[in-house]
Design a protein around this motif. Sequence first.
Motif, mmCIF file in Angstrom:
data_model
loop_
_atom_site.group_PDB
_atom_site.id
_atom_site.type_symbol
_atom_site.label_atom_id
_atom_site.label_comp_id
_atom_site.label_asym_id
_atom_site.label_seq_id
_atom_site.Cartn_x
_atom_site.Cartn_y
_atom_site.Cartn_z
ATOM 1 N N TYR A 117 0.814 -1.213 0.000
ATOM 2 C CA TYR A 117 0.000 0.000 0.000
ATOM 3 C C TYR A 117 0.850 1.267 0.000
ATOM 4 O O TYR A 117 0.466 2.286 0.520
ATOM 5 C CB TYR A 117 -0.942 -0.037 1.205
ATOM 6 N N GLY A 118 2.004 1.203 -0.617
ATOM 7 C CA GLY A 118 2.854 2.386 -0.757
ATOM 8 C C GLY A 118 3.724 2.649 0.458
ATOM 9 O O GLY A 118 3.424 2.226 1.562
ATOM 10 N N LYS A 119 4.813 3.362 0.209
ATOM 11 C CA LYS A 119 5.762 3.620 1.296
ATOM 12 C C LYS A 119 5.455 4.904 2.057
ATOM 13 O O LYS A 119 5.984 5.134 3.131
ATOM 14 C CB LYS A 119 7.185 3.652 0.749
ATOM 15 N N ASP A 120 4.603 5.768 1.475
ATOM 16 C CA ASP A 120 4.255 7.018 2.145
ATOM 17 C C ASP A 120 2.862 7.457 1.711
ATOM 18 O O ASP A 120 2.211 6.806 0.893
ATOM 19 C CB ASP A 120 5.302 8.109 1.850
ATOM 20 N N VAL A 121 2.426 8.580 2.253
ATOM 21 C CA VAL A 121 1.068 9.040 1.992
ATOM 22 C C VAL A 121 0.850 9.390 0.513
ATOM 23 O O VAL A 121 -0.239 9.190 -0.021
ATOM 24 C CB VAL A 121 0.704 10.220 2.934
ATOM 25 N N LYS A 122 1.885 9.873 -0.169
ATOM 26 C CA LYS A 122 1.743 10.200 -1.591
ATOM 27 C C LYS A 122 1.530 8.947 -2.431
ATOM 28 O O LYS A 122 0.668 8.919 -3.313
ATOM 29 C CB LYS A 122 2.965 10.973 -2.093
ATOM 30 N N GLU A 123 2.312 7.902 -2.172
ATOM 31 C CA GLU A 123 2.120 6.650 -2.907
ATOM 32 C C GLU A 123 0.746 6.056 -2.620
ATOM 33 O O GLU A 123 0.086 5.534 -3.510
ATOM 34 C CB GLU A 123 3.221 5.638 -2.576
ATOM 35 N N ARG A 124 0.292 6.132 -1.359
ATOM 36 C CA ARG A 124 -1.031 5.601 -1.020
ATOM 37 C C ARG A 124 -2.126 6.381 -1.748
ATOM 38 O O ARG A 124 -3.110 5.798 -2.199
ATOM 39 C CB ARG A 124 -1.247 5.606 0.488
ATOM 40 N N ALA A 125 -1.949 7.699 -1.882
ATOM 41 C CA ALA A 125 -2.941 8.504 -2.615
ATOM 42 C C ALA A 125 -3.005 8.078 -4.080
ATOM 43 O O ALA A 125 -4.095 7.967 -4.658
ATOM 44 C CB ALA A 125 -2.598 9.985 -2.505
ATOM 45 N N LEU A 126 -1.853 7.825 -4.694
ATOM 46 C CA LEU A 126 -1.840 7.371 -6.087
ATOM 47 C C LEU A 126 -2.490 6.000 -6.223
ATOM 48 O O LEU A 126 -3.274 5.760 -7.144
ATOM 49 C CB LEU A 126 -0.408 7.337 -6.634
ATOM 50 N N ILE A 127 -2.180 5.111 -5.296
ATOM 51 C CA ILE A 127 -2.790 3.776 -5.310
ATOM 52 C C ILE A 127 -4.301 3.906 -5.170
ATOM 53 O O ILE A 127 -5.061 3.283 -5.912
ATOM 54 C CB ILE A 127 -2.183 2.884 -4.205
ATOM 55 N N ASP A 128 -4.760 4.738 -4.230
ATOM 56 C CA ASP A 128 -6.201 4.941 -4.038
ATOM 57 C C ASP A 128 -6.850 5.492 -5.298
ATOM 58 O O ASP A 128 -7.955 5.094 -5.666
ATOM 59 C CB ASP A 128 -6.459 5.896 -2.870
ATOM 60 N N MET A 129 -6.148 6.408 -5.969
ATOM 61 C CA MET A 129 -6.682 6.997 -7.193
ATOM 62 C C MET A 129 -6.889 5.920 -8.261
ATOM 63 O O MET A 129 -7.945 5.849 -8.894
ATOM 64 C CB MET A 129 -5.722 8.075 -7.704
ATOM 65 N N TYR A 130 -5.895 5.076 -8.452
ATOM 66 C CA TYR A 130 -6.013 4.010 -9.451
ATOM 67 C C TYR A 130 -7.089 3.004 -9.067
ATOM 68 O O TYR A 130 -7.856 2.542 -9.917
ATOM 69 C CB TYR A 130 -4.674 3.301 -9.656
ATOM 70 N N VAL A 131 -7.160 2.662 -7.794
ATOM 71 C CA VAL A 131 -8.173 1.710 -7.334
ATOM 72 C C VAL A 131 -9.575 2.272 -7.558
ATOM 73 O O VAL A 131 -10.454 1.582 -8.063
ATOM 74 C CB VAL A 131 -7.950 1.333 -5.852
ATOM 75 N N GLU A 132 -9.784 3.533 -7.184
ATOM 76 C CA GLU A 132 -11.090 4.150 -7.403
ATOM 77 C C GLU A 132 -11.445 4.152 -8.885
ATOM 78 O O GLU A 132 -12.584 3.896 -9.263
ATOM 79 C CB GLU A 132 -11.116 5.582 -6.861
ATOM 80 N N GLY A 133 -10.459 4.448 -9.731
ATOM 81 C CA GLY A 133 -10.691 4.432 -11.173
ATOM 82 C C GLY A 133 -11.084 3.061 -11.662
ATOM 83 O O GLY A 133 -11.958 2.917 -12.528
ATOM 84 N N MET A 134 -10.469 2.045 -11.085
ATOM 85 C CA MET A 134 -10.771 0.681 -11.484
ATOM 86 C C MET A 134 -12.202 0.296 -11.068
ATOM 87 O O MET A 134 -12.952 -0.266 -11.847
ATOM 88 C CB MET A 134 -9.774 -0.291 -10.847
ATOM 89 N N PHE A 135 -12.574 0.633 -9.843
ATOM 90 C CA PHE A 135 -13.903 0.276 -9.364
ATOM 91 C C PHE A 135 -14.994 1.106 -10.019
ATOM 92 O O PHE A 135 -16.135 0.687 -10.098
ATOM 93 C CB PHE A 135 -13.997 0.417 -7.844
ATOM 94 N N ASN A 136 -14.656 2.286 -10.489
ATOM 95 C CA ASN A 136 -15.651 3.181 -11.078
ATOM 96 C C ASN A 136 -15.520 3.283 -12.592
ATOM 97 O O ASN A 136 -16.005 4.212 -13.196
ATOM 98 C CB ASN A 136 -15.537 4.579 -10.450
ATOM 99 N N ARG A 137 -14.872 2.332 -13.223
ATOM 100 C CA ARG A 137 -14.574 2.418 -14.649
ATOM 101 C C ARG A 137 -15.815 2.563 -15.521
ATOM 102 O O ARG A 137 -15.768 3.153 -16.571
ATOM 103 C CB ARG A 137 -13.738 1.230 -15.101
ATOM 104 N N ASN A 138 -16.945 2.048 -15.074
ATOM 105 C CA ASN A 138 -18.158 2.127 -15.889
ATOM 106 C C ASN A 138 -18.871 3.468 -15.745
ATOM 107 O O ASN A 138 -19.716 3.804 -16.553
ATOM 108 C CB ASN A 138 -19.122 0.994 -15.536
#
Length: 109
Positions: A82-103
Amino acid sequence: MSGKPKLHYFNGRGRMETIRWLLAAAGVEFEESYLEKKEDLTTLQKDGSLLFQQVPMVEIDGMKLVQTRAIANYIATKYNLYGKDVKERALIDMYVEGMFNRNSVSLYL
């Protein structure tokens, strides 16, 4: 409930597939319990295993976790995915949200 995580879902990809990918990326072996008939789901609902009466559900570390994002966040954090810091976690969250909301994108086009 120690040992291998146990995944409860239908025999298909769906919302459980992300969980499988995360566990595989972490090198974690897991068991799967497929819901093959309506009674399988009803049993989990009646015994109190499903907080919101829905699957996927993962038994891990003595817990019965439901809701795909909550399960994914737990596994990613537990296995340092889940990333090494808060910035990496934010990017991971962004991609995950995009994946779940792709439709949902098609709604705006």
